[in-house]
Motif scaffolding. Sequence first.
Motif, short mmCIF file in Angstrom:
data_model
loop_
_atom_site.label_atom_id
_atom_site.label_comp_id
_atom_site.label_asym_id
_atom_site.label_seq_id
_atom_site.Cartn_x
_atom_site.Cartn_y
_atom_site.Cartn_z
N MET A 1 0.82 -1.21 0.00
CA MET A 1 0.00 0.00 0.00
C MET A 1 0.85 1.26 0.00
O MET A 1 0.61 2.20 -0.72
CB MET A 1 -0.92 0.02 1.22
N LYS A 4 3.21 3.94 -2.82
CA LYS A 4 2.41 4.62 -3.82
C LYS A 4 2.66 6.11 -3.84
O LYS A 4 2.19 6.80 -4.73
CB LYS A 4 0.91 4.41 -3.55
N LYS A 105 -4.90 5.60 3.34
CA LYS A 105 -6.13 4.89 3.71
C LYS A 105 -7.34 5.51 3.02
O LYS A 105 -8.33 4.82 2.73
CB LYS A 105 -6.32 4.90 5.22
N LEU A 107 -7.57 6.37 0.07
CA LEU A 107 -7.72 5.78 -1.26
C LEU A 107 -8.62 4.55 -1.23
O LEU A 107 -9.25 4.20 -2.24
CB LEU A 107 -6.36 5.41 -1.84
N ASP A 108 -8.70 3.88 -0.08
CA ASP A 108 -9.55 2.69 0.05
C ASP A 108 -11.03 3.01 -0.09
O ASP A 108 -11.85 2.12 -0.30
CB ASP A 108 -9.30 2.01 1.40
N THR A 109 -11.39 4.28 0.02
CA THR A 109 -12.78 4.69 -0.16
C THR A 109 -13.13 4.84 -1.64
O THR A 109 -14.28 5.13 -1.98
CB THR A 109 -13.06 6.03 0.55
N GLY A 110 -12.14 4.70 -2.50
CA GLY A 110 -12.34 4.92 -3.93
C GLY A 110 -12.12 6.35 -4.35
O GLY A 110 -12.44 6.73 -5.48
#
Length: 239
Positions: A1, A4, A105, A107-110
């Motif tokens: 993760m 990036k 983190k 980014l995990d929401t889209g």
Amino acid sequence: MSDKVTVVVPVFNVEKYLDRCIKTLLQQTVSEYHIILVDDGSTDSSGKKCDEWASKSDIITTFHKVNGGLSDARNYGVQYVKTKYVTFVDSDDYVEPQYIELLLKGLDTGADIVVTYHVQEYEDTQKKATITNLFDTYSAEKALEMMCYEKLSTSAWGKLFPKKYILDDPFPVGKLYEDLWTIYKYIGRSKKIAFNKSQTYHYLQRKGSIRQGKWNKKCFDVMEGTKNLLKYINQNYPK
């Protein structure tokens, strides 16, 4: 993760603050990120400090360039970013250990862009930050509305962007309040923006900084930038 993101730090005559900034960037709760220091023609010991830090850490790369201003330094650094995402930290500011972790983190929401909140400090004060893992997500239209009502800062720092956004539309060289000229465009091309209310960024108000400097005609750049923002919103989000 975590592999990036690259942190781009524009550096100009901040020898008093630079060590604190870099120390906090090296104390992050994630690993495998990168740091690019862009010495923008400093005339104090800042450039030397950048080289010293780069010699101590494999994740730090230093570049030296002729002075071109904050926008030019940011644009220059982004050219050398190899990761998909970039975040900016000003060299007189500093961050909490969770700064990069929470941006990633998000980014995990889209989300395409992730925003964290900040603490505003003066040289003789230091405020305690609040940390949370909770995120709110908004459309580009809603995020732009929030920015117009100052519920979302126009600053480049404290945010995570796809590198492509900056390469496609660089910061305007020679303009004050350069963030105001560009951030709305980055938000406008995003489908979703994630907000984390943690105050992971410490924004220093100091004598000699751009915002604390003496007034001159360049300060009118904020009016021109705001006019461009208004035109963009009228064309794309008239509601």
